[in-house]
Scaffold this motif. Structure first.
Motif, PDB file in Angstrom:
ATOM      1  N   LYS A 174      41.697  37.612  47.888  1.00 47.39           N
ATOM      2  CA  LYS A 174      42.749  38.547  47.475  1.00 47.39           C
ATOM      3  C   LYS A 174      43.473  39.136  48.682  1.00 47.39           C
ATOM      4  O   LYS A 174      44.673  39.436  48.608  1.00 47.39           O
ATOM      5  CB  LYS A 174      42.135  39.681  46.636  1.00 47.39           C
ATOM      6  N   ARG A 175      42.773  39.298  49.780  1.00 51.80           N
ATOM      7  CA  ARG A 175      43.352  39.886  50.980  1.00 51.80           C
ATOM      8  C   ARG A 175      44.289  38.905  51.686  1.00 51.80           C
ATOM      9  O   ARG A 175      45.318  39.307  52.227  1.00 51.80           O
ATOM     10  CB  ARG A 175      42.224  40.317  51.927  1.00 51.80           C
ATOM     11  N   GLN A 176      43.928  37.624  51.662  1.00 52.23           N
ATOM     12  CA  GLN A 176      44.685  36.646  52.436  1.00 52.23           C
ATOM     13  C   GLN A 176      45.738  35.886  51.630  1.00 52.23           C
ATOM     14  O   GLN A 176      46.647  35.287  52.212  1.00 52.23           O
ATOM     15  CB  GLN A 176      43.721  35.650  53.088  1.00 52.23           C
ATOM     16  N   PHE A 177      45.609  35.911  50.302  1.00 52.09           N
ATOM     17  CA  PHE A 177      46.542  35.130  49.483  1.00 52.09           C
ATOM     18  C   PHE A 177      47.074  35.985  48.338  1.00 52.09           C
ATOM     19  O   PHE A 177      46.382  36.852  47.822  1.00 52.09           O
ATOM     20  CB  PHE A 177      45.838  33.888  48.915  1.00 52.09           C
ATOM     21  N   LYS A 178      48.308  35.720  47.946  1.00 53.32           N
ATOM     22  CA  LYS A 178      48.921  36.456  46.842  1.00 53.32           C
ATOM     23  C   LYS A 178      48.556  35.770  45.531  1.00 53.32           C
ATOM     24  O   LYS A 178      49.333  34.990  44.969  1.00 53.32           O
ATOM     25  CB  LYS A 178      50.436  36.503  47.033  1.00 53.32           C
ATOM     26  N   VAL A 179      47.351  36.042  45.064  1.00 52.37           N
ATOM     27  CA  VAL A 179      46.842  35.367  43.880  1.00 52.37           C
ATOM     28  C   VAL A 179      46.274  36.370  42.877  1.00 52.37           C
ATOM     29  O   VAL A 179      45.897  37.491  43.233  1.00 52.37           O
ATOM     30  CB  VAL A 179      45.742  34.344  44.240  1.00 52.37           C
ATOM     31  N   ARG A 180      46.222  35.930  41.646  1.00 53.50           N
ATOM     32  CA  ARG A 180      45.549  36.662  40.584  1.00 53.50           C
ATOM     33  C   ARG A 180      44.239  35.939  40.315  1.00 53.50           C
ATOM     34  O   ARG A 180      44.213  34.706  40.199  1.00 53.50           O
ATOM     35  CB  ARG A 180      46.410  36.691  39.319  1.00 53.50           C
ATOM     36  N   VAL A 181      43.138  36.691  40.218  1.00 51.44           N
ATOM     37  CA  VAL A 181      41.822  36.075  40.032  1.00 51.44           C
ATOM     38  C   VAL A 181      41.216  36.500  38.700  1.00 51.44           C
ATOM     39  O   VAL A 181      41.062  37.691  38.425  1.00 51.44           O
ATOM     40  CB  VAL A 181      40.860  36.448  41.174  1.00 51.44           C
ATOM     41  N   ILE A 182      40.882  35.495  37.898  1.00 55.55           N
ATOM     42  CA  ILE A 182      40.107  35.721  36.677  1.00 55.55           C
ATOM     43  C   ILE A 182      38.697  35.210  36.933  1.00 55.55           C
ATOM     44  O   ILE A 182      38.513  34.090  37.422  1.00 55.55           O
ATOM     45  CB  ILE A 182      40.718  34.972  35.476  1.00 55.55           C
TER      46      ILE A 182
END
Length: 287
Positions: A174-182
């Motif tokens: 989450k810190r290094q990439f602009k992603v949503r995590v499920i």
């Protein structure tokens, strides 16, 4: 992956372990073992998937023991021990020049260390040892490239306690990439696999965007048994990250369109042979 003959004695050892852990009644232990032996004689097939065979047997054992969660106490103790170790690992990651790689090793080390064993087992030293082990298959750079191209990540957890260290890897993602995590855990207990309760104890809900369950209690991820919600969110993701051997056994030959990153320690000969690595090797593999 398909079962090998070594899977049969392995399943029987698991039955013995669960029965011994769940009850001190020797007659009940013997009854459970005899019934499991009968079932395996009927069910075992080299064309079967080890995770599916294990699911059937462990459900049967839980029913025979009249105990839906034989490992409940063990999981709780393991979670607490993992949380005690967490600050030290966070410090190692924060002071590293390659925090993602260290967090990845920590998540893998969590799959290696037995947090439930007795007093003679030094958790700290074993975790440090696991943290310094090399990868037999290391496709971390491929994983990083895929993360950079993704917006929606689907993270399939494995065991209780281990999930504490998955949190560290997700924090770095989450810190290094602009992603949503499920994140996905088991819908009901099986073995020492993580459930909603374990995820909450580990603080997973603090670092991911959404937590769901598989809707079932299989070893690994048996898609035919998973909920519609799980399948929909899995298939709408850009990248799937799976922890542990059970997920590799059940999803390694899947026809999913998404790339899957498998993070595991090859703790048994069939899995190690399938991957082409030595027993107890650490693996980060993309399929």
């Amino acid at each position: 992956m398909k079962a090998m003959y070594e899977c049969l004695p392995c399943l029987l050892r698991q039955v013995i372990r669960v029965a011994n852990y769940a009850t001190s009644d020797k007659s009940l232990q013997l009854k459970v073992f005899e019934k499991a032996l009968f079932e395996l004689n009927y069910l075992f097939d080299l064309n079967g998937v080890p995770a599916e065979l294990g699911t059937t047997i462990h459900r049967f054992v839980s029913q025979a023991l009249d105990n839906p969660d034989p490992y409940r106490e063990e999981k709780h103790i393991s979670n607490l021990k993992a949380l005690e170790l967490l600050p030290d690992i966070q410090e190692i990651i924060s002071s590293s020049s390659a925090p993602f790689q260290v967090a990845l090793k920590a998540a893998l080390a969590g799959n290696s260390v037995d947090f439930a064993v007795g007093k003679d087992y030094n958790i700290e030293s074993e975790f440090e040892k696991a943290l310094n082990e090399k990868f037999a298959i290391d496709e971390t750079e491929v994983m990083l490239d895929l993360l950079n191209k993704s917006k929606n990540i689907f993270y399939v957890f494995d065991n209780a306690a281990e999930i504490v260290f998955d949190r560290l890897l997700i924090e770095q993602i989450k810190r290094q990439f602009k992603v949503r995590v499920i994140g996905a855990v088991k819908g009901d207990p099986i073995l020492n696999d993580a459930t909603i309760e374990d995820a909450q104890i580990a603080g997973i809900t603090e670092v991911i965007d959404e937590l769901i369950t598989t809707g079932t209690n299989t070893i690994g991820t048996i898609l035919e048994e998973c909920s519609t919600e799980f399948i929909q969110k899995l298939k709408s993701s850009d990248l799937v990250i799976c922890k542990g051997m059970g997920n590799y056994e059940s999803l390694g030959d899947s026809s999913l369109q998404q790339k899957i990153v498998f993070i595991l320690k090859a703790k048994c000969n069939p899995v190690a042979t399938n991957l082409g690595v030595a027993l107890n090797s650490n693996v980060v593999k993309v399929l």
